[in-house]
Design a protein around this motif. Sequence first.
Motif, PDB file in Angstrom:
ATOM      1  N   PHE A 103       0.818  -1.212   0.000  1.00 46.28           N
ATOM      2  CA  PHE A 103       0.000   0.000   0.000  1.00 46.28           C
ATOM      3  C   PHE A 103       0.853   1.265   0.000  1.00 46.28           C
ATOM      4  CE2 PHE A 103      -3.295   3.008   1.428  1.00 46.28           C
ATOM      5  CZ  PHE A 103      -4.243   2.744   0.437  1.00 46.28           C
ATOM      6  N   PRO A 104       1.948   1.327   0.776  1.00 40.21           N
ATOM      7  CA  PRO A 104       2.815   2.514   0.669  1.00 40.21           C
ATOM      8  C   PRO A 104       3.370   2.715  -0.744  1.00 40.21           C
ATOM      9  CG  PRO A 104       3.285   1.358   2.706  1.00 40.21           C
ATOM     10  CD  PRO A 104       2.349   0.472   1.903  1.00 40.21           C
ATOM     11  N   ASP A 105       3.701   1.612  -1.441  1.00 39.47           N
ATOM     12  CA  ASP A 105       4.159   1.736  -2.829  1.00 39.47           C
ATOM     13  C   ASP A 105       3.052   2.319  -3.705  1.00 39.47           C
ATOM     14  OD1 ASP A 105       6.700   0.813  -2.322  1.00 39.47           O
ATOM     15  OD2 ASP A 105       6.394  -1.168  -3.239  1.00 39.47           O
ATOM     16  N   ARG A 106       1.824   1.897  -3.474  1.00 42.25           N
ATOM     17  CA  ARG A 106       0.694   2.442  -4.236  1.00 42.25           C
ATOM     18  C   ARG A 106       0.536   3.935  -3.992  1.00 42.25           C
ATOM     19  NH1 ARG A 106      -4.318  -1.838  -3.944  1.00 42.25           N
ATOM     20  NH2 ARG A 106      -3.213  -3.497  -5.020  1.00 42.25           N
TER      21      ARG A 106
ATOM     22  N   VAL B 145      -5.141   0.472 -12.838  1.00 49.40           N
ATOM     23  CA  VAL B 145      -5.661  -0.723 -12.170  1.00 49.40           C
ATOM     24  C   VAL B 145      -4.519  -1.344 -11.376  1.00 49.40           C
ATOM     25  CG1 VAL B 145      -6.661  -3.012 -12.491  1.00 49.40           C
ATOM     26  CG2 VAL B 145      -7.381  -1.115 -13.965  1.00 49.40           C
ATOM     27  N   PHE B 146      -4.794  -1.608 -10.105  1.00 48.84           N
ATOM     28  CA  PHE B 146      -3.820  -2.193  -9.195  1.00 48.84           C
ATOM     29  C   PHE B 146      -4.234  -3.629  -8.903  1.00 48.84           C
ATOM     30  CE2 PHE B 146      -3.753   2.303  -8.662  1.00 48.84           C
ATOM     31  CZ  PHE B 146      -2.451   2.631  -8.358  1.00 48.84           C
ATOM     32  N   SER B 147      -3.320  -4.557  -9.062  1.00 49.37           N
ATOM     33  CA  SER B 147      -3.604  -5.970  -8.796  1.00 49.37           C
ATOM     34  C   SER B 147      -2.579  -6.506  -7.818  1.00 49.37           C
ATOM     35  CB  SER B 147      -3.513  -6.792 -10.085  1.00 49.37           C
ATOM     36  OG  SER B 147      -4.343  -6.272 -11.080  1.00 49.37           O
ATOM     37  N   TYR B 148      -3.023  -7.380  -6.953  1.00 47.37           N
ATOM     38  CA  TYR B 148      -2.087  -8.097  -6.082  1.00 47.37           C
ATOM     39  C   TYR B 148      -2.800  -9.307  -5.500  1.00 47.37           C
ATOM     40  CZ  TYR B 148      -4.060  -6.688  -1.569  1.00 47.37           C
ATOM     41  OH  TYR B 148      -4.867  -6.534  -0.487  1.00 47.37           O
TER      42      TYR B 148
ATOM     43  N   ARG C 261      -8.114  -6.988  -7.952  1.00 47.90           N
ATOM     44  CA  ARG C 261      -7.828  -5.923  -8.921  1.00 47.90           C
ATOM     45  C   ARG C 261      -8.751  -4.766  -8.587  1.00 47.90           C
ATOM     46  NH1 ARG C 261      -5.255  -6.801 -13.582  1.00 47.90           N
ATOM     47  NH2 ARG C 261      -6.722  -5.635 -14.871  1.00 47.90           N
ATOM     48  N   ASN C 262      -8.175  -3.567  -8.494  1.00 53.05           N
ATOM     49  CA  ASN C 262      -9.019  -2.427  -8.175  1.00 53.05           C
ATOM     50  C   ASN C 262      -8.488  -1.153  -8.807  1.00 53.05           C
ATOM     51  OD1 ASN C 262      -6.892  -2.482  -5.985  1.00 53.05           O
ATOM     52  ND2 ASN C 262      -7.901  -0.558  -5.484  1.00 53.05           N
ATOM     53  N   ALA C 263      -9.396  -0.182  -8.906  1.00 50.01           N
ATOM     54  CA  ALA C 263      -9.044   1.159  -9.353  1.00 50.01           C
ATOM     55  C   ALA C 263      -9.590   2.142  -8.330  1.00 50.01           C
ATOM     56  CB  ALA C 263      -9.634   1.448 -10.730  1.00 50.01           C
ATOM     57  N   PHE C 264      -8.842   3.182  -8.089  1.00 52.14           N
ATOM     58  CA  PHE C 264      -9.303   4.232  -7.183  1.00 52.14           C
ATOM     59  C   PHE C 264     -10.101   5.208  -8.031  1.00 52.14           C
ATOM     60  CE2 PHE C 264      -5.376   2.570  -5.268  1.00 52.14           C
ATOM     61  CZ  PHE C 264      -5.941   2.050  -4.115  1.00 52.14           C
TER      62      PHE C 264
ATOM     63  N   VAL D  43       2.515 -10.554  -5.663  1.00 49.99           N
ATOM     64  CA  VAL D  43       2.883  -9.771  -6.832  1.00 49.99           C
ATOM     65  C   VAL D  43       1.910  -8.612  -6.961  1.00 49.99           C
ATOM     66  CG1 VAL D  43       3.139  -9.784  -9.350  1.00 49.99           C
ATOM     67  CG2 VAL D  43       3.831 -11.789  -8.018  1.00 49.99           C
ATOM     68  N   GLN D  44       2.461  -7.426  -7.139  1.00 49.09           N
ATOM     69  CA  GLN D  44       1.628  -6.255  -7.407  1.00 49.09           C
ATOM     70  C   GLN D  44       1.881  -5.830  -8.848  1.00 49.09           C
ATOM     71  OE1 GLN D  44       0.080  -2.328  -5.451  1.00 49.09           O
ATOM     72  NE2 GLN D  44       2.267  -2.393  -5.193  1.00 49.09           N
ATOM     73  N   LEU D  45       0.792  -5.575  -9.546  1.00 53.29           N
ATOM     74  CA  LEU D  45       0.853  -5.137 -10.927  1.00 53.29           C
ATOM     75  C   LEU D  45       0.054  -3.846 -11.022  1.00 53.29           C
ATOM     76  CD1 LEU D  45       1.557  -5.873 -13.933  1.00 53.29           C
ATOM     77  CD2 LEU D  45      -0.682  -6.981 -14.008  1.00 53.29           C
ATOM     78  N   ILE D  46       0.625  -2.833 -11.662  1.00 54.61           N
ATOM     79  CA  ILE D  46      -0.093  -1.596 -11.922  1.00 54.61           C
ATOM     80  C   ILE D  46      -0.157  -1.429 -13.432  1.00 54.61           C
ATOM     81  CG2 ILE D  46      -0.175   0.902 -11.600  1.00 54.61           C
ATOM     82  CD1 ILE D  46       1.537   0.528  -9.076  1.00 54.61           C
TER      83      ILE D  46
END
Length: 176
Positions: free
Chosen positions: A68-71, A87-90, A107-110, A139-142
Amino acid sequence: EIHPIFNYSLPFIYLMDYTTGSYTVFSKNTSVEASIGVKKEAFENGGIDFTISHYHKDDLRMYNKEIFPDRLRFLKNIAPEEHSKYVFSYNFRFKNHRGHYASILQRNAFIRSDVNGKPLLSLGMAINVDHYKNPNTSVQLIEKMSGDDLNGDAQTVLKKTYFLNDEDKLLTRRET
């Protein structure tokens, strides 16, 4: 009625209001319960506190300290009105009603952020990925979405693997 082949692999959709810590929209109970073994009312009634209480403790620690801090650092460099284009996935583990952990891909979008870039509303989906997950990594994917319709492309902006244990960072999968 949905064919039973899809019961285990149906994604569920949610809308999270960060200002209240509640889910304002949640999928039908069948997809939530079939996918992770929890009734949707548990999320609706318990909000983010319920979700946090069912995270695997190691995955929650990694999410809070790294993911979350990376996001937030990533979002800080983007205009708030552009946040919904990413879109953020993890993946993480979530405890079901039997006390077992299901591996979940989220997977989500703000879709709404304040003028300072702080996320306010998150539209997302989650799906069970038990058969595809390595329990020692997340794994986090943006991705940046282009276009306003379903035919738009997704461009990978960041892909980062997080390790639960420092020693897992030292050897590749092949070396292990």
